[in-house]
Design an enzyme around this catalytic site. Structure first.
Site, PDB file in Angstrom:
ATOM      1  N   HIS A  64      36.864  80.780  46.031  1.00  0.00           N
ATOM      2  CA  HIS A  64      36.207  81.255  44.816  1.00  0.00           C
ATOM      3  C   HIS A  64      35.449  80.146  44.087  1.00  0.00           C
ATOM      4  O   HIS A  64      34.815  80.402  43.062  1.00  0.00           O
ATOM      5  CB  HIS A  64      37.206  81.960  43.882  1.00  0.00           C
ATOM      6  CG  HIS A  64      38.137  81.058  43.142  1.00  0.00           C
ATOM      7  ND1 HIS A  64      39.444  80.840  43.523  1.00  0.00           N
ATOM      8  CD2 HIS A  64      37.970  80.338  42.013  1.00  0.00           C
ATOM      9  CE1 HIS A  64      40.032  80.029  42.672  1.00  0.00           C
ATOM     10  NE2 HIS A  64      39.153  79.709  41.735  1.00  0.00           N
ATOM     11  N   ASP A 109      42.017  82.560  49.868  1.00  0.00           N
ATOM     12  CA  ASP A 109      41.237  81.810  48.885  1.00  0.00           C
ATOM     13  C   ASP A 109      41.165  80.350  49.329  1.00  0.00           C
ATOM     14  O   ASP A 109      41.780  79.460  48.740  1.00  0.00           O
ATOM     15  CB  ASP A 109      41.869  81.940  47.498  1.00  0.00           C
ATOM     16  CG  ASP A 109      40.950  81.426  46.397  1.00  0.00           C
ATOM     17  OD1 ASP A 109      39.767  81.139  46.693  1.00  0.00           O
ATOM     18  OD2 ASP A 109      41.414  81.304  45.247  1.00  0.00           O
ATOM     19  N   SER A 203      40.595  74.693  39.545  1.00  0.00           N
ATOM     20  CA  SER A 203      40.523  75.490  40.769  1.00  0.00           C
ATOM     21  C   SER A 203      40.076  74.667  41.968  1.00  0.00           C
ATOM     22  O   SER A 203      39.184  73.826  41.868  1.00  0.00           O
ATOM     23  CB  SER A 203      39.541  76.643  40.588  1.00  0.00           C
ATOM     24  OG  SER A 203      40.162  77.737  39.992  1.00  0.00           O
TER      25      SER A 203
END
Length: 257
Positions: A64, A109, A203
């Site tokens: 992502h 992910d 992230s």
């Protein structure tokens, strides 16, 4: 924080969970300048993510975190006063579990980036080892990144922050996030009492256990560092075959189901 909108049929997840994309460490302290040599700072489309250098030519991060106009910085500590050995790269190739770049399942992910040219090791740059075995429940692991250190407003630091958290049983995260699919390709990690967590801007960064990258920062609760809401990390060990195959040149390799 960006709400998870991956599985339309999991409405409860869409309403309650937040991805840490374009997503500092909550409850942490400034990292020692020598402890994050593999930590990568990534900018794309006005957003920020982190990543991990796993060899001179490859970076591991979250799917992502993909975006256009990506710039990858290595050897960074202070953003305002850069180290002399900072190196900047751009992606040459990006690889995902699915050819359509989706990560609809919580265990996908993950993104592998081949840099446009190799990185030279230096005082502040060195790759991190891939895992030799999965982490055990109760393990103390390290999180790090330049993400926000405030749960109420986006307050980003000049230097990366670090904190220690624990690996928990997958069932702990299932209890925290009703509707979470029963998969063992993610790691559940955090402090159940709250106060320490990854957050927006972290992230794609690493979860490091015993000097190896075991997890990739993926998503968590709507507010970072909440009681009984550990973070969700992509489990690197389960993707080792895919990672090694891609690096070896087998670009048709697929991730485990």
């Amino acid at each position: 924080m960006v709400l998870i909108r991956v599985l339309a049929n999991l409405l409860i997840l869409q309403l309650s969970y937040a991805q840490k994309s374009s997503e500092l460490i909550i409850g942490g302290d400034e990292c020692n300048i020598n402890e994050h040599r593999s930590l990568v700072l990534m900018y794309y489309d006005g957003h920020q993510c982190d990543g991990t250098l796993i060899n001179e030519e490859w970076v591991l991060t979250a799917a992502h975190c993909d975006g256009e106009n990506m710039e990858i910085q290595l050897g960074v500590h202070s953003k305002k006063v850069p180290n002399e050995d900072v190196q900047t790269r751009v992606p040459k190739e990006k690889f995902f579990c699915d050819s359509n770049k989706t990560y609809a399942r919580w265990n996908k992910d993950i993104m592998l980036i081949r840099l446009d040219r190799p990185v030279s090791n230096s005082a502040h740059i060195a790759p991190l080892s891939l895992p030799s075995s999965p982490p055990s429940v109760g393990s103390v692991c390290r999180i790090m990144g330049w993400g926000t250190f405030s749960t109420t407003q986006e307050t980003y630091p000049d230097v990366p922050h670090c904190a220690n958290i624990n690996i928990h049983d997958f069932e702990v995260c299932q209890a925290a996030y009703p509707g979470l699919p029963a998969t063992n390709r993610i790691l559940c990690a955090g402090i159940l009492e709250g106060g320490k967590d990854t957050c927006k801007g972290d992230s794609g960064g690493p979860l490091i256990c015993n000097g190896e990258i075991q997890g990739i920062v993926s998503w968590g609760g709507h507010l970072c560092g909440n009681v009984l809401e550990p973070g969700i990390y992509t489990k690197v060990f389960d993707h080792l075959e895919w990672i090694r195959s891609i690096i070896a040149g087998n670009t048709d390799a697929t991730c485990p189901l």
